[in-house]
Design a protein around this motif. Sequence first.
Motif, short mmCIF file in Angstrom:
data_model
loop_
_atom_site.label_atom_id
_atom_site.label_comp_id
_atom_site.label_asym_id
_atom_site.label_seq_id
_atom_site.Cartn_x
_atom_site.Cartn_y
_atom_site.Cartn_z
N MET A 1 0.86 -1.16 0.00
CA MET A 1 0.00 0.00 0.00
C MET A 1 0.91 1.23 0.00
O MET A 1 1.88 1.28 0.75
CB MET A 1 -0.88 -0.04 1.25
CG MET A 1 -1.75 1.14 1.37
SD MET A 1 -3.31 0.86 2.19
CE MET A 1 -3.97 -0.52 1.39
N PRO A 2 0.61 2.22 -0.81
CA PRO A 2 1.44 3.42 -0.83
C PRO A 2 1.47 4.13 0.53
O PRO A 2 0.47 4.21 1.23
CB PRO A 2 0.76 4.30 -1.88
CG PRO A 2 -0.03 3.37 -2.73
CD PRO A 2 -0.45 2.25 -1.82
N ARG A 3 2.64 4.62 0.88
CA ARG A 3 2.83 5.29 2.17
C ARG A 3 1.87 6.47 2.33
O ARG A 3 1.33 6.70 3.40
CB ARG A 3 4.28 5.74 2.32
CG ARG A 3 4.56 6.36 3.67
CD ARG A 3 6.04 6.70 3.83
NE ARG A 3 6.31 7.19 5.15
CZ ARG A 3 6.65 6.44 6.19
NH1 ARG A 3 6.79 5.14 6.02
NH2 ARG A 3 6.87 6.96 7.37
N LYS A 4 1.65 7.23 1.24
CA LYS A 4 0.74 8.39 1.32
C LYS A 4 -0.67 7.96 1.69
O LYS A 4 -1.38 8.67 2.40
CB LYS A 4 0.75 9.17 0.01
CG LYS A 4 2.00 9.97 -0.18
CD LYS A 4 1.87 10.89 -1.38
CE LYS A 4 3.10 11.76 -1.44
NZ LYS A 4 2.79 13.13 -1.73
N THR A 5 -1.11 6.80 1.21
CA THR A 5 -2.43 6.29 1.56
C THR A 5 -2.50 5.99 3.05
O THR A 5 -3.47 6.36 3.73
CB THR A 5 -2.75 5.03 0.74
OG1 THR A 5 -2.69 5.35 -0.64
CG2 THR A 5 -4.12 4.47 1.10
N VAL A 6 -1.48 5.32 3.56
CA VAL A 6 -1.44 4.99 4.99
C VAL A 6 -1.39 6.27 5.82
O VAL A 6 -2.13 6.41 6.81
CB VAL A 6 -0.23 4.08 5.31
CG1 VAL A 6 -0.12 3.83 6.80
CG2 VAL A 6 -0.34 2.77 4.55
N GLU A 7 -0.57 7.22 5.44
CA GLU A 7 -0.48 8.48 6.17
C GLU A 7 -1.82 9.23 6.16
O GLU A 7 -2.21 9.83 7.16
CB GLU A 7 0.63 9.36 5.59
CG GLU A 7 2.01 8.81 5.89
CD GLU A 7 3.12 9.55 5.17
OE1 GLU A 7 2.84 10.32 4.23
OE2 GLU A 7 4.29 9.33 5.55
N ALA A 8 -2.54 9.18 5.04
CA ALA A 8 -3.84 9.84 4.97
C ALA A 8 -4.84 9.15 5.90
O ALA A 8 -5.64 9.82 6.56
CB ALA A 8 -4.36 9.83 3.53
#
Length: 47
Positions: A1-8
Amino acid sequence: MPRKTVEACVAHGWARPWFDNPLKPDWLVCRLTEAGWRAIGREPPKA
């Protein structure tokens, strides 16, 4: 999963950091919060 997705997801309160991974310190390991389970249309598991 893309890091930006997790951070969001963390920013929205849908996930929270779970533990640090000593083998991959750049990985962000998270788990869903109650709000995160509901956001995907499911009830959170019983503790």
